[in-house]
Design an enzyme around this catalytic site. Structure first.
Site, PDB file in Angstrom:
ATOM      1  N   GLY A   1       0.844  -1.265   0.070  1.00 16.31           N
ATOM      2  CA  GLY A   1      -0.121   0.073   0.008  1.00 16.31           C
ATOM      3  C   GLY A   1       0.702   1.170   0.124  1.00 16.31           C
ATOM      4  O   GLY A   1       0.260   2.346  -0.108  1.00 16.31           O
TER       5      GLY A   1
ATOM      6  N   GLY B   1       2.797   2.215  -2.384  1.00 16.27           N
ATOM      7  CA  GLY B   1       3.139   2.812  -3.809  1.00 16.27           C
ATOM      8  C   GLY B   1       4.206   2.105  -4.758  1.00 16.27           C
ATOM      9  O   GLY B   1       4.659   2.692  -5.563  1.00 16.27           O
ATOM     10  N   LYS B   2       4.391   0.988  -4.155  1.00 21.76           N
ATOM     11  CA  LYS B   2       5.577   0.299  -4.955  1.00 21.76           C
ATOM     12  C   LYS B   2       5.222   0.163  -6.620  1.00 21.76           C
ATOM     13  O   LYS B   2       6.027   0.464  -7.510  1.00 21.76           O
ATOM     14  CB  LYS B   2       5.655  -1.039  -4.415  1.00 21.76           C
ATOM     15  CG  LYS B   2       6.183  -1.255  -3.014  1.00 21.76           C
ATOM     16  CD  LYS B   2       6.552  -2.753  -2.722  1.00 21.76           C
ATOM     17  CE  LYS B   2       5.550  -3.575  -2.803  1.00 21.76           C
ATOM     18  NZ  LYS B   2       4.464  -3.317  -1.938  1.00 21.76           N
ATOM     19  N   THR B   3       3.939  -0.320  -6.910  1.00 22.71           N
ATOM     20  CA  THR B   3       3.693  -0.552  -8.180  1.00 22.71           C
ATOM     21  C   THR B   3       3.636   0.654  -8.935  1.00 22.71           C
ATOM     22  O   THR B   3       4.202   0.886 -10.105  1.00 22.71           O
ATOM     23  CB  THR B   3       2.292  -1.085  -8.144  1.00 22.71           C
ATOM     24  OG1 THR B   3       2.284  -2.497  -7.789  1.00 22.71           O
ATOM     25  CG2 THR B   3       1.814  -1.270  -9.736  1.00 22.71           C
ATOM     26  N   SER B   4       3.148   1.870  -8.337  1.00 24.19           N
ATOM     27  CA  SER B   4       2.995   3.101  -9.103  1.00 24.19           C
ATOM     28  C   SER B   4       4.393   3.526  -9.304  1.00 24.19           C
ATOM     29  O   SER B   4       4.590   4.037 -10.587  1.00 24.19           O
ATOM     30  CB  SER B   4       2.290   4.107  -8.099  1.00 24.19           C
ATOM     31  OG  SER B   4       1.042   3.753  -7.843  1.00 24.19           O
TER      32      SER B   4
ATOM     33  N   ASP C   1       4.439  -9.958  -7.520  1.00 24.83           N
ATOM     34  CA  ASP C   1       3.500  -9.520  -6.361  1.00 24.83           C
ATOM     35  C   ASP C   1       2.239 -10.756  -6.657  1.00 24.83           C
ATOM     36  O   ASP C   1       1.520 -10.752  -7.813  1.00 24.83           O
ATOM     37  CB  ASP C   1       3.148  -8.301  -6.359  1.00 24.83           C
ATOM     38  CG  ASP C   1       2.267  -8.121  -5.068  1.00 24.83           C
ATOM     39  OD1 ASP C   1       1.758  -9.037  -4.228  1.00 24.83           O
ATOM     40  OD2 ASP C   1       2.238  -6.951  -4.682  1.00 24.83           O
TER      41      ASP C   1
ATOM     42  N   THR D   1      -6.791   1.005  -7.039  1.00 26.97           N
ATOM     43  CA  THR D   1      -6.239  -0.360  -6.982  1.00 26.97           C
ATOM     44  C   THR D   1      -6.476  -1.140  -5.695  1.00 26.97           C
ATOM     45  O   THR D   1      -6.867  -2.276  -5.886  1.00 26.97           O
ATOM     46  CB  THR D   1      -4.648  -0.045  -6.987  1.00 26.97           C
ATOM     47  OG1 THR D   1      -4.286   0.586  -8.334  1.00 26.97           O
ATOM     48  CG2 THR D   1      -3.723  -1.325  -6.868  1.00 26.97           C
TER      49      THR D   1
END
Length: 593
Positions: free
Chosen positions: A19, A21-24, A46, A502
């Site tokens: 949560g 913001g790794k993906t962003s 993930d 997300t």
């Protein structure tokens, strides 16, 4: 531009608590490098990946170009698909060689949850070590799983090496040891690549919050212990108030400043980048491009007041839970959405009403005692510690099954107990004991992040099937843990999400998985809502309006019951603030002389 992109290493490895913001950030970094003309491969390891939603493009389990971005390719490692392929690779050569009962035993060993994790890591290592697959790319960007999951993946090769050396003739959920030896060189090479500071940068992503900074510090030290020292810190979502008269905005800015000022020593000396809080959800290429700018984008939707949303508070949900007088309440969701806080708030409210409550967690990164911050009448707080449960389980097995064994037989039993499956079994047994307590009192369980939770439920299902298969007792007289989880009168599942695209999609995926297991969530909790908090600051007002479509999607599309919890001006720590959170009170108390 973030500093790690000035002279980027070939491998960029993003990690951090769920949560944050790794993906962003991974997607934004990959898009930036690709638009500079670099050939980039973006990979997710993930279990709850959402690359497709963020990039607004289909991402499959094979390397393929992203049509909307030149020079960018992507791959989403599906753990279940990887596990199925892994099992087939192990079993197919044995089908015409071993007897059926031996094949059946190996299939059973390969059905465990850790096989899924191992299979995903196996595919991950192929990307790090196979020049034919990644040789065409200048950079490989890994959007990794939440911190605990990532660290477990990195630790596996050492555990496997020990298992291979000490149990050369055996087999486990990993498959026959003879098959593992063939992979050992590749796994060693993969870990060497991660440890190579000239090839890999580990980007630790965090938020300007005490709990996430503390988690990042723990991760940083554990990564150093694994030899991964080339680390970069990114503090994502830093807010700067535009309206100093808004008490909510002032509290948000002050809380972030205080968290950064008290940053743990493990993080202070790391190279650091700050990413401002954005007004919009980070979905789509335009939004990703703004993320790496030095300042937050200016609100432009014209709203001057937050939206009004009429949904119940958490106290209304507790009213419904209280009616049964006892039962199991499981609080679930993606890491970083506030499960621990919600579990603590529900437990505190029930205890304050005079009910005996047992609050516990299966999350290996639990901070549940920190949330309660003291003792409260009628409330017992503990946690299921995987390491402690494993040790207890091993000692109990040696004490019972080890009696009368020869030294050689006892040594074989000890080796079997060092198998990577032991911790899973031990945690499951502890969880089952907790589930049974809910027949007498309220039990509130703060569960692990989504991937771990599903692994736990998978173990529960395996136990359920095994009991029914092997028992001679009438099936109608058997009550397994899974049956209790499936009983809506015994168990109430609460899904926690944030009012962002997300997290809502990931919670919806979790709900689908639960329904396949015969479990229907009792309610959804939309946590940390600015719309419910009533800000005046223009950036926060814009973010509050951006929440509305997601809150409406939860209410109208996914949930049978929906509860809205506000963003709190004061951190919801301690019984008084937890009860204020449950009542929907977001503003700080007026100052007194």
């Amino acid at each position: 531009m973030l500093s790690y992109l000035d002279t980027p290493n070939r491998h960029l490895f993003f990690t951090g608590k769920g949560g944050v913001g790794k993906t962003s950030l991974a997607c934004a970094s990959a898009v930036t490098l690709a638009e500079e003309g670099k050939r980039v491969l973006l990979v997710s390891t993930d279990p709850a990946s959402n690359l497709s939603e963020v990039l607004e493009a289909p991402i499959g389990d094979d390397v393929a170009p992203v049509a909307s971005v030149d020079n960018l390719s992507a791959l989403n490692i599906d753990p279940e698909a990887a596990a199925d392929a892994y099992r087939r690779r192990v079993l197919d050569p044995m089908m015409d060689v071993l007897p059926d009962d031996a094949i059946a035993r190996i299939e059973e060993q390969l059905s465990g949850a850790c096989t899924t994790e191992i299979a995903a890591f196996d595919k991950f290592t192929q990307l790090l070590t196979d020049p034919e697959r990644i040789g065409a790319f200048d950079h490989v960007v890994f959007d990794t799983a939440p911190t605990g999951h990532t660290l477990r993946l990195l630790e596996l090769p050492a555990a496997w090496s020990s298992f291979i050396e000490e149990n050369p003739e055996g087999a486990s959920c990993l498959g026959p040891v003879s098959g593992l030896e063939a992979q050992q060189e590749r796994y060693t090479e993969a870990v060497a690549a991660l440890n190579n500071a000239d090839r890999t940068t580990l980007v630790l992503v965090t938020r300007p919050e005490r709990s996430t900074l503390k988690e990042a510090a723990r991760s940083s030290q554990e990564l150093r212990d694994l030899g991964i020292t080339n680390q970069q810190l990114v503090v994502n979502g830093v807010f700067e108030a535009q309206d100093a008269s808004d008490p909510l905005a002032a509290a948000m800015e002050q809380r972030a400043d205080e968290a950064l000022d008290s940053m743990p020593p493990e993080l202070r000396d790391l190279p650091r980048d700050i990413v401002p809080l954005q007004r919009h959800n980070l979905v789509g290429l335009d939004a990703l491009r703004t993320l790496l700018q030095d300042t937050a984008d200016t609100p432009s939707n014209g709203a001057t007041a937050p939206p009004r949303i009429d949904l119940p508070h958490l106290t209304n949900l507790v009213d419904d839970l209280e009616a049964d007088g006892k039962g199991l309440v499981m609080v679930m969701g993606k890491g970083g959405v506030g499960k621990t806080t919600m579990a603590a708030a529900v437990a505190t409210e029930l205890a304050a009403r005079g009910h005996d409550v047992h609050l516990t967690t299966t999350d290996p990164a639990a901070h549940i005692s920190d949330a309660i911050a003291g003792e409260l009448a009628h409330l017992t707080v503990d946690r299921i510690d995987p390491k402690a449960e494993s040790k207890r389980y091993q000692e109990r097995v040696l004490r019972t099954k080890g009696k009368g064994l020869s030294d050689e037989e006892r040594q074989l039993l000890q080796e079997d107990l060092r198998s990577p499956c032991t911790q899973e079994v031990a945690v499951f047994q502890a969880f089952s004991r907790v589930v049974s307590k809910a027949s007498r009192q309220f039990v509130v369980v703060d569960t692990a992040p989504t991937g771990h939770t599903l692994l736990l439920l998978d173990t529960t299902g395996s136990y359920h099937r095994e009991v029914l298969r092997t028992s001679s007792i009438d099936e109608s007289r058997i009550t397994t843990p899974l049956m209790r989880l499936q009983d809506p009168d015994y168990t109430k599942m609460l899904l926690v999400t944030l009012p962002e695209t997300t997290p809502v999609l990931e919670a919806a995926h979790l709900q689908d998985d639960l329904k396949r297991a015969g479990i229907t969530p009792y309610a959804w909790i939309v946590n940390q809502s600015l719309a419910a908090a009533g800000p005046a600051d223009p950036l926060l007002v814009a973010r509050a309006h951006a929440e509305v479509p997601q809150i409406e999607a939860v209410r109208d599309r996914y949930a049978t019951r929906t509860v809205l919890a506000p963003w709190m001006a004061e951190e919801p720590v301690g019984a008084q603030r937890l009860r204020a959170l449950a009542a929907g009170e977001s503003q700080p108390a007026p100052a007194t002389a």
